[in-house]
Design a protein around this motif. Structure first.
Motif, PDB file in Angstrom:
ATOM      1  N   ALA A 262      34.689  45.722  44.062  1.00 47.27           N
ATOM      2  CA  ALA A 262      36.035  46.263  43.811  1.00 47.27           C
ATOM      3  C   ALA A 262      36.879  45.305  42.973  1.00 47.27           C
ATOM      4  CB  ALA A 262      36.732  46.572  45.138  1.00 47.27           C
ATOM      5  N   GLY A 263      36.655  43.993  43.143  1.00 43.52           N
ATOM      6  CA  GLY A 263      37.405  42.990  42.378  1.00 43.52           C
ATOM      7  C   GLY A 263      37.139  43.131  40.883  1.00 43.52           C
ATOM      8  N   LYS A 264      35.870  43.356  40.532  1.00 43.30           N
ATOM      9  CA  LYS A 264      35.509  43.521  39.130  1.00 43.30           C
ATOM     10  C   LYS A 264      36.134  44.803  38.562  1.00 43.30           C
ATOM     11  CE  LYS A 264      31.293  41.141  37.933  1.00 43.30           C
ATOM     12  NZ  LYS A 264      29.851  41.199  37.946  1.00 43.30           N
ATOM     13  N   ALA A 265      36.199  45.837  39.387  1.00 38.83           N
ATOM     14  CA  ALA A 265      36.800  47.101  38.954  1.00 38.83           C
ATOM     15  C   ALA A 265      38.287  46.892  38.653  1.00 38.83           C
ATOM     16  CB  ALA A 265      36.607  48.172  40.026  1.00 38.83           C
ATOM     17  N   GLU A 266      38.975  46.128  39.528  1.00 44.64           N
ATOM     18  CA  GLU A 266      40.406  45.827  39.321  1.00 44.64           C
ATOM     19  C   GLU A 266      40.599  45.060  38.013  1.00 44.64           C
ATOM     20  OE1 GLU A 266      43.045  46.742  40.942  1.00 44.64           O
ATOM     21  OE2 GLU A 266      42.418  47.282  42.983  1.00 44.64           O
ATOM     22  N   THR A 267      39.776  44.028  37.818  1.00 44.10           N
ATOM     23  CA  THR A 267      39.881  43.200  36.607  1.00 44.10           C
ATOM     24  C   THR A 267      39.651  44.055  35.366  1.00 44.10           C
ATOM     25  OG1 THR A 267      38.975  41.399  37.903  1.00 44.10           O
ATOM     26  CG2 THR A 267      38.998  41.079  35.534  1.00 44.10           C
ATOM     27  N   CYS A 268      38.687  44.948  35.440  1.00 50.40           N
ATOM     28  CA  CYS A 268      38.386  45.816  34.298  1.00 50.40           C
ATOM     29  C   CYS A 268      39.591  46.710  33.975  1.00 50.40           C
ATOM     30  CB  CYS A 268      37.143  46.655  34.608  1.00 50.40           C
ATOM     31  SG  CYS A 268      36.707  47.756  33.261  1.00 50.40           S
ATOM     32  N   GLY A 269      40.275  47.224  35.026  1.00 48.21           N
ATOM     33  CA  GLY A 269      41.464  48.057  34.818  1.00 48.21           C
ATOM     34  C   GLY A 269      42.545  47.293  34.056  1.00 48.21           C
ATOM     35  N   VAL A 270      42.734  46.019  34.441  1.00 53.79           N
ATOM     36  CA  VAL A 270      43.726  45.172  33.766  1.00 53.79           C
ATOM     37  C   VAL A 270      43.331  44.986  32.298  1.00 53.79           C
ATOM     38  CG1 VAL A 270      44.728  42.837  33.709  1.00 53.79           C
ATOM     39  CG2 VAL A 270      44.366  43.986  35.913  1.00 53.79           C
ATOM     40  N   GLU A 271      42.053  44.713  32.065  1.00 53.93           N
ATOM     41  CA  GLU A 271      41.539  44.518  30.694  1.00 53.93           C
ATOM     42  C   GLU A 271      41.740  45.779  29.841  1.00 53.93           C
ATOM     43  OE1 GLU A 271      40.205  42.260  28.501  1.00 53.93           O
ATOM     44  OE2 GLU A 271      41.123  41.027  30.046  1.00 53.93           O
ATOM     45  N   ILE A 272      41.459  46.922  30.431  1.00 54.27           N
ATOM     46  CA  ILE A 272      41.576  48.201  29.704  1.00 54.27           C
ATOM     47  C   ILE A 272      43.025  48.403  29.266  1.00 54.27           C
ATOM     48  CG2 ILE A 272      41.533  50.735  29.980  1.00 54.27           C
ATOM     49  CD1 ILE A 272      38.673  50.085  30.085  1.00 54.27           C
ATOM     50  N   ARG A 273      43.975  48.126  30.158  1.00 49.34           N
ATOM     51  CA  ARG A 273      45.392  48.311  29.792  1.00 49.34           C
ATOM     52  C   ARG A 273      45.806  47.296  28.733  1.00 49.34           C
ATOM     53  NH1 ARG A 273      45.809  48.945  35.221  1.00 49.34           N
ATOM     54  NH2 ARG A 273      46.920  46.985  35.516  1.00 49.34           N
ATOM     55  N   ARG A 274      45.206  46.094  28.797  1.00 52.18           N
ATOM     56  CA  ARG A 274      45.518  45.069  27.795  1.00 52.18           C
ATOM     57  C   ARG A 274      44.952  45.478  26.425  1.00 52.18           C
ATOM     58  NH1 ARG A 274      43.586  40.787  25.478  1.00 52.18           N
ATOM     59  NH2 ARG A 274      41.529  40.993  26.403  1.00 52.18           N
ATOM     60  N   GLU A 275      43.717  45.981  26.409  1.00 51.22           N
ATOM     61  CA  GLU A 275      43.060  46.315  25.141  1.00 51.22           C
ATOM     62  C   GLU A 275      43.556  47.628  24.551  1.00 51.22           C
ATOM     63  OE1 GLU A 275      38.729  46.200  25.059  1.00 51.22           O
ATOM     64  OE2 GLU A 275      38.757  44.519  26.469  1.00 51.22           O
ATOM     65  N   PHE A 276      43.818  48.635  25.407  1.00 51.60           N
ATOM     66  CA  PHE A 276      44.145  49.975  24.915  1.00 51.60           C
ATOM     67  C   PHE A 276      45.623  50.316  25.037  1.00 51.60           C
ATOM     68  CE2 PHE A 276      39.654  50.073  25.683  1.00 51.60           C
ATOM     69  CZ  PHE A 276      39.123  50.928  24.738  1.00 51.60           C
ATOM     70  N   GLY A 277      46.379  49.477  25.718  1.00 53.46           N
ATOM     71  CA  GLY A 277      47.815  49.727  25.830  1.00 53.46           C
ATOM     72  C   GLY A 277      48.203  50.293  27.176  1.00 53.46           C
ATOM     73  N   PRO A 278      49.507  50.170  27.512  1.00 54.22           N
ATOM     74  CA  PRO A 278      49.971  50.534  28.859  1.00 54.22           C
ATOM     75  C   PRO A 278      49.972  52.043  29.129  1.00 54.22           C
ATOM     76  CG  PRO A 278      51.813  49.842  27.471  1.00 54.22           C
ATOM     77  CD  PRO A 278      50.577  49.618  26.666  1.00 54.22           C
ATOM     78  N   SER A 279      49.728  52.882  28.096  1.00 49.28           N
ATOM     79  CA  SER A 279      49.693  54.330  28.356  1.00 49.28           C
ATOM     80  C   SER A 279      48.419  54.715  29.111  1.00 49.28           C
ATOM     81  CB  SER A 279      49.765  55.116  27.048  1.00 49.28           C
ATOM     82  OG  SER A 279      48.619  54.837  26.278  1.00 49.28           O
TER      83      SER A 279
END
Ligand code: C5P
Length: 292
Positions: A262-279
């Motif tokens: 689950a920790g890796k999933a959380e980190t990936c979510g943060v990365e996705i918002r950083r790379e693709f934007g807050p929308s």
């Protein structure tokens, strides 16, 4: 018997780990074979007893609260079918994105049927609820079943299967909706090679994350990815950040990744918002326990 004044119910979201279209039917729908799993993430619905009148309120302003809303339609159909003279105030606390392939509206309708059946002390049998559900949509019966299931027909025929998968799920919604009708209409009969649903079912029962990841499949994915290439980018990014498998859910546009951790999933979510934007909307969830 005393009348219960209020009921609060959880209305889970779902994902499809497998959705294979078998062909178009004479009634315009498509026959399919799909595996759906309820999540521990979803909406909350409060049903308050009223002497008369049926009303719906929702904290999500984009969602209509009139007869276009499946939850209110479900309440009215149940009342009509059972000759109910009582009323209810339904309050919907919406967390699931709309038109997202996560079954939000269908789940709300199923949970309202179950909650009002209790609140109004109707004791309507499951068969009656199933009949009302099938008359309003293809996924509502699955939510009445409430556990991981293989669904066939146009989706309304549900057969529960055991699921012991302990993986974490990262949901990503890119902020646009895909119409379910559009997705089905654009399903081209591609020369699909597909895994067998039995392979997926065995892997789910054995908590075999790699086996589940290899058996993920969705006939509706190719047309949607063709129109919205960002969906492929999201899937690739999920894998690059440790997801064992990634797929679009239902008719999209939500894509999900399966993670051992689950920790890796959380980190990936943060990365996705950083790379693709807050929308980008992201949410980590777990599979709700299967009662089978
Ligand atoms: O049943 P539901 O309201 O969820 O379906 C929305 C639309 O998706 C249908 O009107 C139909 O165009 C399409 N659909 C389909 N085959 C299914 C389920 C949905 O063609 N099995």
């Amino acid at each position: 018997m005393t009348t219960q004044a209020e009921l609060t119910v959880f209305s889970p979201a779902k994902i499809n780990l497998y959705l294979r279209i078998l062909g178009k039917r004479a009634d315009g729908y498509h026959d399919l074979e799909t595996v759906m799993l309820p999540l521990n993430f979803g909406d909350e619905i409060v049903c308050q007893w009223r002497a008369t009148g049926l009303t719906l309120e929702c904290d999500q302003p984009d969602l209509p609260t009139d007869d276009r809303n499946l939850a209110l339609r479900a309440a009215k159909r149940l009342a009509e079918r059972c000759g109910v003279t009582q009323g209810a105030r339904i309050i919907l606390r919406k967390r699931t994105p709309l038109a997202a392939g996560l079954g939000g509206g269908s789940s709300n309708a199923a949970m309202v049927l179950q909650a009002l059946n209790k609140l109004w002390q109707l004791d309507a049998p499951r068969a009656t609820l199933d009949e009302l559900a099938a008359g309003m949509g293809s996924d509502i019966n699955f939510f009445l079943t409430g556990t991981t299931a293989v669904c066939r027909g146009r989706g309304e025929q549900t057969a529960p299967i055991p699921c012991r998968l302990s993986a974490a799920v990262l949901l990503i919604n890119p902020g646009f909706g895909i119409s379910t009708k559009w997705a089905y209409d654009n399903w081209a009969k591609l020369t699909e090679t597909h895994p067998a649903v039995t392979v997926l079912a065995r892997a789910l029962a054995a908590d075999d994350l790699n086996g589940v990841s290899d058996a993920l499949f969705n006939s509706l994915e190719a047309p949607s990815v063709g129109k919205f290439p960002v969906l492929q980018l999201l899937k690739d990014t999920l894998r690059a950040h440790g997801a064992r498998g990634a797929l679009m859910s239902g008719s999209g546009a939500t894509v999900f990744g399966l993670f051992a951790d689950a920790g890796k999933a959380e980190t990936c979510g943060v990365e996705i918002r950083r790379e693709f934007g807050p929308s980008m909307w992201t949410q980590v969830a777990k599979f709700a326990e299967s009662a089978v």
